[in-house]
Design an enzyme around this catalytic site. Structure first.
Site, PDB file in Angstrom:
ATOM      1  CG  ASP A  64      -4.814   0.832   3.110  1.00 48.14           C
ATOM      2  OD1 ASP A  64      -4.153   0.184   3.933  1.00 48.14           O
ATOM      3  OD2 ASP A  64      -4.605   0.798   1.877  1.00 48.14           O
ATOM      4  CG  ASP A  99      -1.340   0.718   7.124  1.00 44.60           C
ATOM      5  OD1 ASP A  99      -0.697   0.351   6.131  1.00 44.60           O
ATOM      6  OD2 ASP A  99      -0.894   1.509   7.970  1.00 44.60           O
ATOM      7  CG  HIS A 136       1.479   0.586  -1.527  1.00 47.05           C
ATOM      8  ND1 HIS A 136       0.826  -0.500  -0.988  1.00 47.05           N
ATOM      9  CD2 HIS A 136       1.691   1.435  -0.493  1.00 47.05           C
ATOM     10  CE1 HIS A 136       0.647  -0.311   0.307  1.00 47.05           C
ATOM     11  NE2 HIS A 136       1.158   0.862   0.633  1.00 47.05           N
ATOM     12  CG  ASP A 137       4.464  -0.515   1.290  1.00 45.46           C
ATOM     13  OD1 ASP A 137       4.375   0.693   1.001  1.00 45.46           O
ATOM     14  OD2 ASP A 137       3.719  -1.081   2.112  1.00 45.46           O
ATOM     15  CD  GLU A 178       1.484  -3.662   5.838  1.00 48.07           C
ATOM     16  OE1 GLU A 178       2.478  -3.443   5.140  1.00 48.07           O
ATOM     17  OE2 GLU A 178       1.007  -2.818   6.612  1.00 48.07           O
TER      18      GLU A 178
END
Ligand code: GLC
Ligand code: CA
Length: 564
Positions: free
Chosen positions: A98, A203, A333-334, A258
């Site tokens: 990230d 990110d 993961h979100d 992202e």
């Protein structure tokens, strides 16, 4: 189109805190990733994306970085990272990390300086603004809401001003208009590439520019969340072109942005078309919420809105056909777990395999989120103290204000909670699911005895082997080329139960059939010249008079005879 190594990769996303604990503190660590590299290699993946393990006070579990050049103590040391890179590369596995560009922790030395005084040299590293006078009182400069709830401004007493933070209070936003900030961040990226990593997941990258600071009018809430104020705005592209020129293009690295904030196809292409000279690809979220998620509370049924899902995945396949490349990921993961989002609890094995096939047979680079390969599910939260994610805690309190019933508020917050995918990886049926030998930082899912890696590997018919086979087909089989680079064409577009498509190149053609129905469905195959079955989730097929009776959640890929 120039072929790139990452087009032929299969990725796996690791949330380090919950992957594998090797020093018995209940927290996953870098050494844990090292120890599981052979496991990943046996699954067939050759690329891993690891969520942040940098030094951090962990307000957002590592996305709040205190020092970009150091490792959080609970995760290990820089030497561990070096060993990780070396061993992964030895196994043919590339690593992306990230790259957190939008913000730092409020404990980062730049911010500590920045808040000291208005003329501090680091002041302009962040976005500071005076409060606005309203009825004799100072309030936030604008009424904009943040992603994690509340205002996107935080008052700082030291200089009686506000700093912008679109995530948590402890994550002040960097000021990308400042060239010094851009150079610092290029330096961060360079250091990590020099260390040997193979690229980045960028990110929250769509948020690096902000619109003019004016209030949202006719707002329903005190701090309405309007993504447009800080998502996909023009200057983001200038910054990314600069990063590309000064950093990415100098190595053969992979960059995946992202891109939240309802990125349209048009803006997706701006970021990741081959000729955009910005990013290799972008993660979007269009396909993440195609179900009646809140109806689960009353009906207990979870129905996938298949037309919505098909449309969402299809449009990116089409738009990027010759123009760019896309990642293929269900969730990360979100978001809630795949099986709880689109799987079927009566047919977990069949529906899990079918979902894997839907995605892995498309054109793009697949990413498996840890635990997806064994069918891990959401967690049944029964107490607010089980939430470790700050946005889930905030959501719970918001719901509590709407309706004072704590049980309802908990259920509502739990359904979308980012903690669902963060419960520890279920390695075995032993204590703490084989993740640790002590009580982990986050509760283990109650179903770990039923759903775990050890059990999956023992049973040849498991979901795990289906993933392995899909990866093997893509990477090593005679279908490598058609699966990786072939054309994609959706068929039966308006069918509400079937997600069917073709993949083809100059000499091979595949028919991919996927049923989202829990009842049998008859499908007419008479217009296809079937040669053989490539992969499926049921042993036997019932084909009679050119018609196939698809079983519940059946998924099957046929090789077709190419019509010349
Ligand atoms: C991204 C991450 C998320 C994090 C946020 C702020 O959306 O995926 O986990 O909270 O950025 O860094
Ligand atoms: Ca540990």
């Amino acid at each position: 189109m120039t072929k790139k190594w990452w087009m032929e990769s299969v990725g796996y996303q690791i949330y380090p805190k919950s992957f594998f604990d090797t020093n018995y503190d209940g927290i996953g660590d870098i050494n844990g990733i090292i120890q599981k590299l052979e496991y990943l290699s046996s699954l067939g993946v050759n690329l891993i994306w690891i969520c942040p393990f940098y030094d951090s006070p962990m307000d957002d579990h590592g996305y709040d970085v205190r020092n970009f050049f150091d490792i959080a103590k609970e995760f290990g040391t820089m030497d561990d990272v070096k060993r990780l890179i070396e061993k992964a590369h030895g196994l043919g596995i590339k690593i992306i990390l990230d790259y957190v560009l939008n913000h730092t922790s409020d404990e980062h030395p730049w911010f500590i300086e920045s808040r000291k005084s208005k003329d501090n040299p680091y002041r302009d590293y962040y976005i500071w603004h005076e409060g606005k006078l309203q009825e004799g009182k100072k309030i936030e400069p604008t009424n904009w809401g943040s992603f994690f709830g509340g205002s996107c401004w935080k008052h700082d007493e030291l200089t009686d001003s506000y700093y912008m933070k679109i995530f948590s209070d402890k994550m002040p936003d960097l000021n990308w208009q400042n060239e010094k900030v851009r150079n610092e961040m290029i330096n961060v990226g360079q250091k990590w590439l020099d260390l040997g990593i193979d690229g980045f997941r960028l990110d929250a990258v769509s948020h690096l520019d902000r619109s003019e600071f004016v209030d949202i009018i006719n707002a329903p809430d005190r701090y309405p969340l309007d993504w447009h104020r800080f998502s996909n705005l023009p200057k983001v592209h200038d910054y990314l072109k600069e990063l590309n020129k000064k950093l990415f293009s100098k190595s053969d690295c992979l960059t995946i942005g992202e891109v939240g904030g309802e990125a349209s196809i048009e803006s997706g292409l701006k970021y990741a078309a081959f000729e955009a000279n910005e990013l290799s690809m972008v993660f979007n979220f269009d396909h993440n919420w195609c179900n009646n998620i809140y109806e689960v509370l009353s009906t207990k049924k979870l129905k996938t809105n298949l037309l919505c899902l098909k449309k969402a995945l299809n449009k990116w396949q089409i738009a990027f056909k010759d123009k760019g490349w896309v990642p293929l990921n269900w969730l990360n993961h979100d978001q809630p777990r795949l099986m709880s989002q689109y799987g079927n609890h009566q047919y977990p094995l069949a529906s899990g395999k079918m979902l894997a096939t839907v995605l892995h047979m498309m054109r793009g680079t697949p990413f498996i989120y840890q635990g997806e390969e064994i069918g891990m599910t959401n967690f049944l939260f029964d107490d607010v103290s089980q939430f470790k994610d700050i946005s889930s805690v905030n959501a719970y309190h918001r719901y509590l204000l709407d309706d004072s019933d704590p049980v309802k508020a908990l259920k509502k917050a739990a359904i979308r909670s980012r903690d669902n995918p963060r419960t520890p990886m279920q390695w075995s049926a032993s204590y703490y699911a084989g993740f640790s030998v002590v009580n982990p930082w986050m509760p283990i899912n109650y179903n770990y005895k039923k759903i775990n890696v050890e059990k999956n590997i023992k049973h040849k018919n498991s979901l795990w082997y289906h993933y392995q086979k899909l990866i093997e087909l893509r990477r090593f089989s005679e279908y490598h080329d058609v699966i990786t680079y072939g054309n994609y064409e959706m068929i039966d577009d308006n069918d509400e139960y079937l997600f069917n498509y073709l993949r083809y190149n100059h000499n091979q053609k595949l028919l991919v059939l996927n049923s989202f129905a829990s009842q049998r469905i008859e499908y007419d195959l008479s217009s296809f010249k079937i040669m053989k079955k490539v992969i499926g989730n049921y042993k036997k097929q019932s084909i009679k008079n050119g018609k196939i009776k698809l079983k519940p959640f059946e998924s099957i890929v046929f090789e077709l005879k190419e019509e010349l």
